[in-house]
Scaffold this active site. Structure first.
Site, PDB file in Angstrom:
ATOM      1  N   LYS A   1      52.971  38.925  37.757  1.00 40.33           N
ATOM      2  CA  LYS A   1      51.721  38.149  37.862  1.00 40.33           C
ATOM      3  C   LYS A   1      51.675  37.078  37.162  1.00 40.33           C
ATOM      4  O   LYS A   1      51.473  35.886  37.472  1.00 40.33           O
ATOM      5  CB  LYS A   1      50.430  39.048  38.124  1.00 40.33           C
ATOM      6  CG  LYS A   1      49.422  38.096  38.265  1.00 40.33           C
ATOM      7  CD  LYS A   1      47.920  38.992  38.235  1.00 40.33           C
ATOM      8  CE  LYS A   1      47.667  39.415  36.980  1.00 40.33           C
ATOM      9  NZ  LYS A   1      46.706  38.546  36.488  1.00 40.33           N
ATOM     10  N   ASN A   2      51.639  37.491  35.890  1.00 38.39           N
ATOM     11  CA  ASN A   2      51.244  36.319  34.817  1.00 38.39           C
ATOM     12  C   ASN A   2      52.403  35.267  34.574  1.00 38.39           C
ATOM     13  O   ASN A   2      52.273  34.387  33.673  1.00 38.39           O
ATOM     14  CB  ASN A   2      50.718  37.138  33.515  1.00 38.39           C
ATOM     15  CG  ASN A   2      49.323  37.462  33.670  1.00 38.39           C
ATOM     16  OD1 ASN A   2      48.751  37.277  34.671  1.00 38.39           O
ATOM     17  ND2 ASN A   2      48.966  38.507  32.535  1.00 38.39           N
TER      18      ASN A   2
ATOM     19  N   ASP B   1      46.559  43.803  27.550  1.00 36.22           N
ATOM     20  CA  ASP B   1      46.898  44.279  28.924  1.00 36.22           C
ATOM     21  C   ASP B   1      47.246  45.660  29.293  1.00 36.22           C
ATOM     22  O   ASP B   1      47.261  45.949  30.413  1.00 36.22           O
ATOM     23  CB  ASP B   1      47.411  43.334  29.858  1.00 36.22           C
ATOM     24  CG  ASP B   1      47.192  41.961  29.939  1.00 36.22           C
ATOM     25  OD1 ASP B   1      45.805  41.554  29.681  1.00 36.22           O
ATOM     26  OD2 ASP B   1      47.701  40.744  30.412  1.00 36.22           O
TER      27      ASP B   1
ATOM     28  N   ARG C   1      36.155  33.840  26.872  1.00 34.06           N
ATOM     29  CA  ARG C   1      37.252  33.153  27.293  1.00 34.06           C
ATOM     30  C   ARG C   1      37.199  31.467  27.348  1.00 34.06           C
ATOM     31  O   ARG C   1      36.966  31.169  28.665  1.00 34.06           O
ATOM     32  CB  ARG C   1      37.771  33.918  28.505  1.00 34.06           C
ATOM     33  CG  ARG C   1      38.214  35.218  28.135  1.00 34.06           C
ATOM     34  CD  ARG C   1      38.961  35.735  29.487  1.00 34.06           C
ATOM     35  NE  ARG C   1      40.331  35.433  29.537  1.00 34.06           N
ATOM     36  CZ  ARG C   1      40.979  35.801  30.512  1.00 34.06           C
ATOM     37  NH1 ARG C   1      40.624  36.620  31.577  1.00 34.06           N
ATOM     38  NH2 ARG C   1      42.512  35.536  30.500  1.00 34.06           N
ATOM     39  N   PRO C   2      36.893  31.036  26.408  1.00 31.79           N
ATOM     40  CA  PRO C   2      36.525  29.685  26.373  1.00 31.79           C
ATOM     41  C   PRO C   2      37.913  28.665  26.679  1.00 31.79           C
ATOM     42  O   PRO C   2      39.114  29.206  26.571  1.00 31.79           O
ATOM     43  CB  PRO C   2      36.294  29.131  24.983  1.00 31.79           C
ATOM     44  CG  PRO C   2      36.627  30.005  24.190  1.00 31.79           C
ATOM     45  CD  PRO C   2      36.996  31.472  24.977  1.00 31.79           C
ATOM     46  N   VAL C   3      37.910  27.569  26.932  1.00 35.10           N
ATOM     47  CA  VAL C   3      39.216  26.663  27.253  1.00 35.10           C
ATOM     48  C   VAL C   3      39.303  25.478  26.135  1.00 35.10           C
ATOM     49  O   VAL C   3      39.963  24.645  26.417  1.00 35.10           O
ATOM     50  CB  VAL C   3      39.156  26.047  28.682  1.00 35.10           C
ATOM     51  CG1 VAL C   3      39.355  27.098  29.747  1.00 35.10           C
ATOM     52  CG2 VAL C   3      37.768  25.371  28.923  1.00 35.10           C
ATOM     53  N   ASP C   4      38.464  25.682  25.071  1.00 34.25           N
ATOM     54  CA  ASP C   4      38.501  24.569  24.028  1.00 34.25           C
ATOM     55  C   ASP C   4      39.980  24.376  23.475  1.00 34.25           C
ATOM     56  O   ASP C   4      40.295  23.233  23.462  1.00 34.25           O
ATOM     57  CB  ASP C   4      37.605  24.961  22.824  1.00 34.25           C
ATOM     58  CG  ASP C   4      38.016  26.477  22.219  1.00 34.25           C
ATOM     59  OD1 ASP C   4      38.366  27.219  22.922  1.00 34.25           O
ATOM     60  OD2 ASP C   4      37.800  26.436  21.127  1.00 34.25           O
ATOM     61  N   LEU C   5      40.799  25.392  23.286  1.00 30.48           N
ATOM     62  CA  LEU C   5      42.187  25.077  22.819  1.00 30.48           C
ATOM     63  C   LEU C   5      42.971  24.271  23.800  1.00 30.48           C
ATOM     64  O   LEU C   5      43.810  23.411  23.415  1.00 30.48           O
ATOM     65  CB  LEU C   5      42.762  26.343  22.285  1.00 30.48           C
ATOM     66  CG  LEU C   5      41.702  27.327  21.277  1.00 30.48           C
ATOM     67  CD1 LEU C   5      42.823  28.408  20.898  1.00 30.48           C
ATOM     68  CD2 LEU C   5      41.739  26.218  20.035  1.00 30.48           C
TER      69      LEU C   5
ATOM     70  N   CYS D   1      33.662  35.852  32.135  1.00 30.81           N
ATOM     71  CA  CYS D   1      34.649  36.778  32.817  1.00 30.81           C
ATOM     72  C   CYS D   1      34.260  38.171  32.181  1.00 30.81           C
ATOM     73  O   CYS D   1      33.800  38.337  31.170  1.00 30.81           O
ATOM     74  CB  CYS D   1      36.115  36.310  32.311  1.00 30.81           C
ATOM     75  SG  CYS D   1      37.473  37.630  32.592  1.00 30.81           S
TER      76      CYS D   1
ATOM     77  N   ARG E   1      44.324  42.501  42.850  1.00 31.98           N
ATOM     78  CA  ARG E   1      44.516  41.317  42.201  1.00 31.98           C
ATOM     79  C   ARG E   1      45.952  41.294  41.410  1.00 31.98           C
ATOM     80  O   ARG E   1      46.678  40.308  41.187  1.00 31.98           O
ATOM     81  CB  ARG E   1      43.460  40.779  41.068  1.00 31.98           C
ATOM     82  CG  ARG E   1      42.099  40.556  41.621  1.00 31.98           C
ATOM     83  CD  ARG E   1      41.224  40.154  40.693  1.00 31.98           C
ATOM     84  NE  ARG E   1      41.928  39.134  39.718  1.00 31.98           N
ATOM     85  CZ  ARG E   1      41.445  38.909  38.593  1.00 31.98           C
ATOM     86  NH1 ARG E   1      40.551  39.593  38.015  1.00 31.98           N
ATOM     87  NH2 ARG E   1      42.213  38.041  37.839  1.00 31.98           N
TER      88      ARG E   1
HETATM   89  C1  EPZ Z   1      46.677  35.664  29.448  1.00 30.30           C
HETATM   90  O1  EPZ Z   1      45.349  35.114  29.286  1.00 30.30           O
HETATM   91  C2  EPZ Z   1      46.734  36.699  30.459  1.00 30.30           C
HETATM   92  N1  EPZ Z   1      46.635  36.103  31.953  1.00 30.30           N
HETATM   93  C3  EPZ Z   1      45.777  37.778  30.176  1.00 30.30           C
HETATM   94  O2  EPZ Z   1      45.962  38.571  31.208  1.00 30.30           O
HETATM   95  C4  EPZ Z   1      46.197  38.429  28.862  1.00 30.30           C
HETATM   96  O3  EPZ Z   1      45.311  39.310  28.679  1.00 30.30           O
HETATM   97  C5  EPZ Z   1      45.985  37.216  27.724  1.00 30.30           C
HETATM   98  O4  EPZ Z   1      47.027  36.331  28.109  1.00 30.30           O
HETATM   99  C6  EPZ Z   1      46.691  37.770  26.451  1.00 30.30           C
HETATM  100  O5  EPZ Z   1      47.847  38.261  26.609  1.00 30.30           O
HETATM  101  C7  EPZ Z   1      47.356  35.357  32.411  1.00 30.30           C
HETATM  102  O6  EPZ Z   1      48.539  34.930  31.960  1.00 30.30           O
HETATM  103  C8  EPZ Z   1      47.026  34.897  33.881  1.00 30.30           C
HETATM  104  P1  EPZ Z   1      44.872  33.633  25.754  1.00 30.30           P
HETATM  105  P2  EPZ Z   1      44.919  33.809  28.584  1.00 30.30           P
HETATM  106  O7  EPZ Z   1      44.778  32.086  25.996  1.00 30.30           O
HETATM  107  O8  EPZ Z   1      46.167  32.798  28.634  1.00 30.30           O
HETATM  108  C9  EPZ Z   1      40.982  32.757  23.088  1.00 30.30           C
HETATM  109  C10 EPZ Z   1      45.436  40.271  33.054  1.00 30.30           C
HETATM  110  O9  EPZ Z   1      44.664  41.181  32.910  1.00 30.30           O
HETATM  111  N2  EPZ Z   1      40.897  31.558  23.697  1.00 30.30           N
HETATM  112  O10 EPZ Z   1      46.257  33.837  25.186  1.00 30.30           O
HETATM  113  O11 EPZ Z   1      43.739  33.403  29.226  1.00 30.30           O
HETATM  114  C11 EPZ Z   1      40.663  33.820  24.271  1.00 30.30           C
HETATM  115  O12 EPZ Z   1      39.249  33.867  24.281  1.00 30.30           O
HETATM  116  C12 EPZ Z   1      45.192  38.926  32.238  1.00 30.30           C
HETATM  117  O13 EPZ Z   1      46.820  39.951  33.536  1.00 30.30           O
HETATM  118  C13 EPZ Z   1      40.166  30.370  22.952  1.00 30.30           C
HETATM  119  O14 EPZ Z   1      39.175  30.935  22.106  1.00 30.30           O
HETATM  120  O15 EPZ Z   1      44.922  34.270  27.202  1.00 30.30           O
HETATM  121  C14 EPZ Z   1      41.304  35.039  23.545  1.00 30.30           C
HETATM  122  O16 EPZ Z   1      40.498  35.589  22.662  1.00 30.30           O
HETATM  123  C15 EPZ Z   1      43.514  39.392  31.596  1.00 30.30           C
HETATM  124  N3  EPZ Z   1      39.927  29.318  23.462  1.00 30.30           N
HETATM  125  C16 EPZ Z   1      42.388  34.493  22.815  1.00 30.30           C
HETATM  126  O17 EPZ Z   1      42.360  33.157  22.751  1.00 30.30           O
HETATM  127  C17 EPZ Z   1      40.965  28.649  24.297  1.00 30.30           C
HETATM  128  O18 EPZ Z   1      40.868  27.536  24.926  1.00 30.30           O
HETATM  129  C18 EPZ Z   1      43.946  34.725  23.648  1.00 30.30           C
HETATM  130  O19 EPZ Z   1      43.567  34.179  24.965  1.00 30.30           O
HETATM  131  C19 EPZ Z   1      41.873  29.644  24.944  1.00 30.30           C
HETATM  132  C20 EPZ Z   1      41.908  30.820  24.654  1.00 30.30           C
END
Ligand code: EPZ
Length: 429
Positions: free
Chosen positions: A22-23, A316, A131-135, A126, A408
């Site tokens: 999926k991911n 996960d 789960r912010p999008v700042d980065l 969520c 999902r």
């Molecule tokens: C991906 O989420 C996966 N989703 C998640 O799987 C998985 O848990 C996660 O990576 C970690 O491996 C998909 O691939 C669709 P991140 P993602 O950006 O990309 C913080 C599932 O169950 N962060 O690596 O959203 C964030 O809050 C899902 O299939 C910021 O602070 O994860 C987290 O603490 C759930 N700012 C950390 O970084 C940002 O702008 C890692 O998040 C982005 C992230």
């Protein structure tokens, strides 16, 4: 709402085919927006999240075909999708669609890179944390985008195109790395991504983008280099097997006992989870067709794990491993370092008789001799499947409510488990 009823106690024996990831499928589908030509994706899992992203892409004007099943293909053979973003009619991704799945926010990168603008709803909260999008937005700004937040929407503009730059992520982010790679693929000049995520799904996206004509090297390491190109082309790409589904069924076998071959699984993609499973007492062998997992009567040993970015123990798989540890012959400590609120399964596992104490990001699990079936509620995708794993070993009947979370991310879950001897039934309502 559908429910799943599990009668515990049956070991698992047989073969489980592992679906496409999926991911990986979600970012690959998003990458179709980078070209007007057809992107053909093979082995795409049949999941609610895939259908939702198809709706979002259709809303932008992407044409899609789902290729019919060919002779010899079973219900578990992934589908083939053909996506063509020839004419984009709308660069807005609306709230009612984006709010249902965070990964849909990632369309911002290809839309911006190819069309110079995108208007995408903020994904919102969520169940597993803020789960912010700042980065992601910082990365796009570094590549030259102007970003404004207007009425809950991120409006990104780069009318003269994006410019290659150096992006140094302050923490490892899968979403940030996906977005930066897609945006930089069509930027003017070269981009260097430092502290990139190394997950296999990142490598899969880079491979696909390179087949489409991108120039990306270093995916799978902390340093990715991208030479921007002026256009991308059609390609055909097969989605890699789902390492989280693999780990989930491996943990189910360790929990219920038995002997199962996980067909198409790739052990290299989940080494640290398999190491933990072996310490727990399961036998894991890589075979020509995938991975064989066995546990015949041996006790489940307590094992401590800490989640970490790849190649560490995947967040996960944390809930599933905790379910296994509830039956261990001692105390295990499970630390969650990626998301701040990913212990929603703890109170539900407790309903089955598990003894788990929380202390900040640490769960202390005291193994119990037996779990007893009860009605429980799914809270997110991986938490839900941890309840399935617990139910397989619980005495009596476990009813899991809010099953839509499972749909999902787990293709044909009941069919795959039932064929190996589990007593799992879906009650539709
Ligand atoms: C991906 O989420 C996966 N989703 C998640 O799987 C998985 O848990 C996660 O990576 C970690 O491996 C998909 O691939 C669709 P991140 P993602 O950006 O990309 C913080 C599932 O169950 N962060 O690596 O959203 C964030 O809050 C899902 O299939 C910021 O602070 O994860 C987290 O603490 C759930 N700012 C950390 O970084 C940002 O702008 C890692 O998040 C982005 C992230």
């Amino acid at each position: 709402m559908d429910r799943i009823i599990i009668k515990g106690g049956a070991p698992l024996n047989g073969v489980i085919p592992i679906s496409g990831a999926k991911n990986a499928a979600l970012p690959l589908m998003t990458a179709s927006l980078l070209t007007g030509e057809t992107l053909e994706l093979v082995n795409v899992p049949r999941l609610a999240d895939v259908s939702l992203l198809l709706r979002i892409l259709t809303n932008h004007g992407v044409d899609h075909t789902i290729v019919g099943r060919r002779p010899g293909e079973s219900a578990e053979t992934g589908q083939t999708l053909r996506l063509q973003a020839g004419t984009i009619i709308d660069t807005t991704a609306p709230y009612d669609l984006v709010s249902r799945m965070r990964a849909s926010f990632w369309v911002i990168a290809p839309l911006l890179a190819r069309f110079g603008e995108a208007r995408v709803s903020l994904p919102g909260g969520c169940a597993i944390g803020t789960r912010p999008v700042d980065l992601l937005l910082d990365a796009l700004t570094t590549l030259g985008a102007d970003i404004d937040i207007e009425a809950g929407y991120v409006v990104a503009r780069a009318p003269k195109g994006l410019r290659g730059a150096e992006i140094a992520f302050p923490k490892v982010t899968v979403s940030g790395t996906h977005v930066a790679m897609m945006a930089a693929a069509l930027a003017h000049g070269s981009t260097l991504i430092e502290n990139a995520a190394c997950e296999p799904e990142i490598v899969d996206l880079a491979d696909c983008l390179n087949k489409m004509g991108a120039k990306i090297t270093g995916a799978g390491t902390r340093r990715i280099e991208i030479d921007g190109v002026t256009r991308l082309y059609g390609a055909r790409h097969e989605v890699l097997p789902d390492r989280i589904e693999t780990g989930t069924y491996a943990m189910a076998v360790a929990m219920a006992g038995g002997d199962v071959t996980l067909e198409n699984a790739n052990a290299v993609h989940l080494r640290s989870a398999l190491d933990a499973l072996e310490q727990a007492g399961a036998e894991v062998t890589a075979t020509n067709s995938g991975l064989r997992v066995r546990r015949n009567g041996a006790v489940i040993n307590p094992v401590d794990v800490t989640t970490a970015p790849f190649p560490g123990f995947a967040t996960d798989l944390q809930a599933q491993f905790m379910a296994l540890m509830t039956r261990a012959s001692g105390v295990s400590r499970i630390r969650e370092t990626i998301f701040e609120n990913r212990f929603m399964h703890v109170q539900e596992l407790a309903r089955l008789g598990a003894k788990i104490r929380l202390d900040g990001d640490l769960a202390i699990v005291e193994g119990v001799e037996r779990l007893r079936g009860a009605p429980v509620m799914a809270t997110d995708l991986r938490a839900s499947v941890s309840l399935v794993i617990a139910g397989l070993a619980a005495e009596g009947e476990t009813t899991i409510n809010r099953v839509y979370h499972l749909d999902r991310g787990f293709e044909a879950l009941e069919a795959k488990l039932t064929r190996c001897g589990a007593m799992v039934e879906r009650v539709r309502s």
